[in-house]
Motif scaffolding. Structure first.
Motif, PDB file in Angstrom:
ATOM      1  N   SER A  29      36.710  43.513  41.821  1.00 48.92           N
ATOM      2  CA  SER A  29      38.043  43.219  42.343  1.00 48.92           C
ATOM      3  C   SER A  29      38.596  44.413  43.118  1.00 48.92           C
ATOM      4  N   ASN A  30      38.428  45.615  42.571  1.00 42.57           N
ATOM      5  CA  ASN A  30      38.880  46.828  43.267  1.00 42.57           C
ATOM      6  C   ASN A  30      38.148  47.007  44.591  1.00 42.57           C
ATOM      7  N   PHE A  31      36.861  46.662  44.604  1.00 46.05           N
ATOM      8  CA  PHE A  31      36.082  46.765  45.840  1.00 46.05           C
ATOM      9  C   PHE A  31      36.657  45.851  46.917  1.00 46.05           C
ATOM     10  N   PHE A  32      36.971  44.593  46.545  1.00 44.05           N
ATOM     11  CA  PHE A  32      37.519  43.655  47.517  1.00 44.05           C
ATOM     12  C   PHE A  32      38.893  44.089  48.012  1.00 44.05           C
ATOM     13  N   SER A  33      39.626  44.844  47.201  1.00 42.69           N
ATOM     14  CA  SER A  33      40.947  45.326  47.618  1.00 42.69           C
ATOM     15  C   SER A  33      40.866  46.241  48.822  1.00 42.69           C
ATOM     16  N   SER A  38      47.532  44.978  50.871  1.00 36.19           N
ATOM     17  CA  SER A  38      48.046  45.679  49.695  1.00 36.19           C
ATOM     18  C   SER A  38      46.892  46.270  48.885  1.00 36.19           C
ATOM     19  N   THR A  39      47.189  46.733  47.671  1.00 36.66           N
ATOM     20  CA  THR A  39      46.144  47.252  46.779  1.00 36.66           C
ATOM     21  C   THR A  39      45.897  46.282  45.636  1.00 36.66           C
ATOM     22  N   ILE A  40      46.538  45.111  45.665  1.00 37.54           N
ATOM     23  CA  ILE A  40      46.476  44.222  44.501  1.00 37.54           C
ATOM     24  C   ILE A  40      45.904  42.844  44.810  1.00 37.54           C
ATOM     25  N   VAL A  41      45.704  42.521  46.094  1.00 31.70           N
ATOM     26  CA  VAL A  41      45.252  41.177  46.442  1.00 31.70           C
ATOM     27  C   VAL A  41      43.829  40.922  45.959  1.00 31.70           C
ATOM     28  N   GLY A  42      43.073  41.987  45.733  1.00 27.28           N
ATOM     29  CA  GLY A  42      41.733  41.832  45.185  1.00 27.28           C
ATOM     30  C   GLY A  42      41.731  41.169  43.819  1.00 27.28           C
ATOM     31  N   ASP A  43      42.908  41.110  43.181  1.00 27.27           N
ATOM     32  CA  ASP A  43      43.019  40.442  41.884  1.00 27.27           C
ATOM     33  C   ASP A  43      42.645  38.969  41.968  1.00 27.27           C
ATOM     34  N   SER A  44      42.716  38.400  43.167  1.00 29.83           N
ATOM     35  CA  SER A  44      42.353  36.990  43.317  1.00 29.83           C
ATOM     36  C   SER A  44      40.897  36.756  42.904  1.00 29.83           C
ATOM     37  N   TYR A 174      53.828  60.811  43.277  1.00 31.22           N
ATOM     38  CA  TYR A 174      52.640  59.942  43.211  1.00 31.22           C
ATOM     39  C   TYR A 174      53.047  58.521  42.828  1.00 31.22           C
ATOM     40  N   THR A 175      53.969  58.423  41.861  1.00 28.45           N
ATOM     41  CA  THR A 175      54.471  57.117  41.441  1.00 28.45           C
ATOM     42  C   THR A 175      55.149  56.397  42.602  1.00 28.45           C
ATOM     43  N   SER A 176      55.937  57.137  43.373  1.00 24.79           N
ATOM     44  CA  SER A 176      56.620  56.543  44.531  1.00 24.79           C
ATOM     45  C   SER A 176      55.621  56.047  45.566  1.00 24.79           C
ATOM     46  N   VAL A 177      54.568  56.832  45.803  1.00 24.10           N
ATOM     47  CA  VAL A 177      53.520  56.424  46.742  1.00 24.10           C
ATOM     48  C   VAL A 177      52.852  55.140  46.266  1.00 24.10           C
ATOM     49  N   GLN A 178      52.559  55.063  44.972  1.00 20.68           N
ATOM     50  CA  GLN A 178      51.914  53.872  44.419  1.00 20.68           C
ATOM     51  C   GLN A 178      52.817  52.645  44.557  1.00 20.68           C
ATOM     52  N   LEU A 179      54.104  52.813  44.325  1.00 14.57           N
ATOM     53  CA  LEU A 179      55.037  51.692  44.458  1.00 14.57           C
ATOM     54  C   LEU A 179      55.074  51.190  45.898  1.00 14.57           C
ATOM     55  N   ILE A 180      55.098  52.111  46.848  1.00 16.51           N
ATOM     56  CA  ILE A 180      55.110  51.725  48.260  1.00 16.51           C
ATOM     57  C   ILE A 180      53.819  51.006  48.633  1.00 16.51           C
ATOM     58  N   SER A 181      52.702  51.405  48.009  1.00 15.62           N
ATOM     59  CA  SER A 181      51.399  50.803  48.310  1.00 15.62           C
ATOM     60  C   SER A 181      51.301  49.350  47.868  1.00 15.62           C
ATOM     61  N   PHE A 182      52.233  48.909  47.018  1.00 15.28           N
ATOM     62  CA  PHE A 182      52.248  47.509  46.591  1.00 15.28           C
ATOM     63  C   PHE A 182      52.657  46.566  47.728  1.00 15.28           C
ATOM     64  N   ILE A 183      53.370  47.093  48.737  1.00 13.87           N
ATOM     65  CA  ILE A 183      53.878  46.238  49.814  1.00 13.87           C
ATOM     66  C   ILE A 183      52.696  45.666  50.609  1.00 13.87           C
ATOM     67  N   PRO A 184      52.537  44.342  50.661  1.00 10.95           N
ATOM     68  CA  PRO A 184      51.326  43.743  51.263  1.00 10.95           C
ATOM     69  C   PRO A 184      51.419  43.553  52.774  1.00 10.95           C
ATOM     70  N   SER A 186      49.488  45.783  54.951  1.00 11.91           N
ATOM     71  CA  SER A 186      48.328  46.398  55.599  1.00 11.91           C
ATOM     72  C   SER A 186      47.117  46.286  54.680  1.00 11.91           C
ATOM     73  N   ILE A 187      45.943  46.454  55.256  1.00 13.26           N
ATOM     74  CA  ILE A 187      44.703  46.346  54.493  1.00 13.26           C
ATOM     75  C   ILE A 187      44.600  47.507  53.512  1.00 13.26           C
ATOM     76  N   ASN A 188      44.513  47.196  52.218  1.00 11.21           N
ATOM     77  CA  ASN A 188      44.413  48.220  51.166  1.00 11.21           C
ATOM     78  C   ASN A 188      45.489  49.295  51.300  1.00 11.21           C
ATOM     79  N   ALA A 189      46.670  48.883  51.751  1.00 12.19           N
ATOM     80  CA  ALA A 189      47.820  49.790  51.925  1.00 12.19           C
ATOM     81  C   ALA A 189      47.530  50.914  52.922  1.00 12.19           C
TER      82      ALA A 189
END
Length: 214
Positions: A29-33, A38-44, A174-184, A186-189
């Motif tokens: 799943s992480n590979f597909f992300s 975003s960084t979470i769509v690989g969860d599909s 780092y936490t702030s960067v991770q939160l921003i990376s959730f925004i879907p 761009s490809i893999n944020a």
């Protein structure tokens, strides 16, 4: 870190499946992300892989709750240190945004727990909340450890470039960067992560070139 997130998912899923089987699925799943928004769509992939065995609805609920616990943990960390970061950076956004989101989450959870409306979607949400409420504290604690590990990794990267920063500053940014990376958007944020790293760490005196390189 991936082993921790797998453990968190296994606790939430609560099914008779081995930890290592879930670990392999999470790794793929992480590979597909890397190739999805975003960084979470690989969860599909997790849902597709196990839906015949456990049901699509159950898997979607488990994956969403898994991500929600991770999101809450990051917001908690960002909120705890938001006042300190505001004093250091004078950035009002690092103060207002995490606290506002945390208050919103507390309101929503309280609303779900203490109210009862005759609306099918509300009943569905409350059912999910009640189903997972006994696990949320444990999963959030796992998520906090996960975030701390990521911050330690980032701290080591900065040390490689000769940059010594207070660990709590690195943890919060780092936490702030991770939160921003959730925004879907761009490809893999891609771009979101780099742009937020460059901007946020420039607030504590790190050059753009170093943050971009890292």
């Amino acid at each position: 870190a991936l082993m921790l997130t797998t453990l968190r998912w296994k606790i939430i899923l609560n099914k008779d499946i081995s930890f290592w089987e879930l670990f392999k699925i999470s790794w793929i799943s992480n590979f597909f992300s890397n190739f999805l928004p975003s960084t979470i769509v690989g969860d599909s992939y997790k849902v597709i892989k196990l839906r015949k065995k456990y049901g699509t609805r159950k898997l979607i609920e488990s994956v969403l709750f898994d991500r929600l616990s991770g999101l809450i943990s990051m917001i908690i960390i960002a909120s705890i240190f938001s006042f300190s970061m505001y004093k250091i950076t004078n950035s009002i956004y690092l103060l207002i945004i995490p606290i506002s989101i945390l208050l919103l989450i507390i309101f929503v959870f309280g609303f779900l727990y203490y109210n009862n409306f005759n609306w099918k979607y509300y009943s569905y949400l409350k059912q999910i909340f009640l189903q997972f409420k006994t696990k949320i504290i444990f999963t959030i604690n796992i998520s906090i450890i996960y975030v701390i590990l990521g911050a330690i990794s980032l701290c080591i990267y900065y040390l490689m470039f000769g940059i010594k920063l207070n660990f709590l500053i690195i943890l919060t940014l780092y936490t702030s960067v991770q939160l921003i990376s959730f925004i879907p958007i761009s490809i893999n944020a891609l771009g979101l992560r780099e742009g937020s790293m460059v901007y946020l760490f420039s607030l504590v005196g790190v050059s753009s070139e170093i943050s971009l390189a890292i």
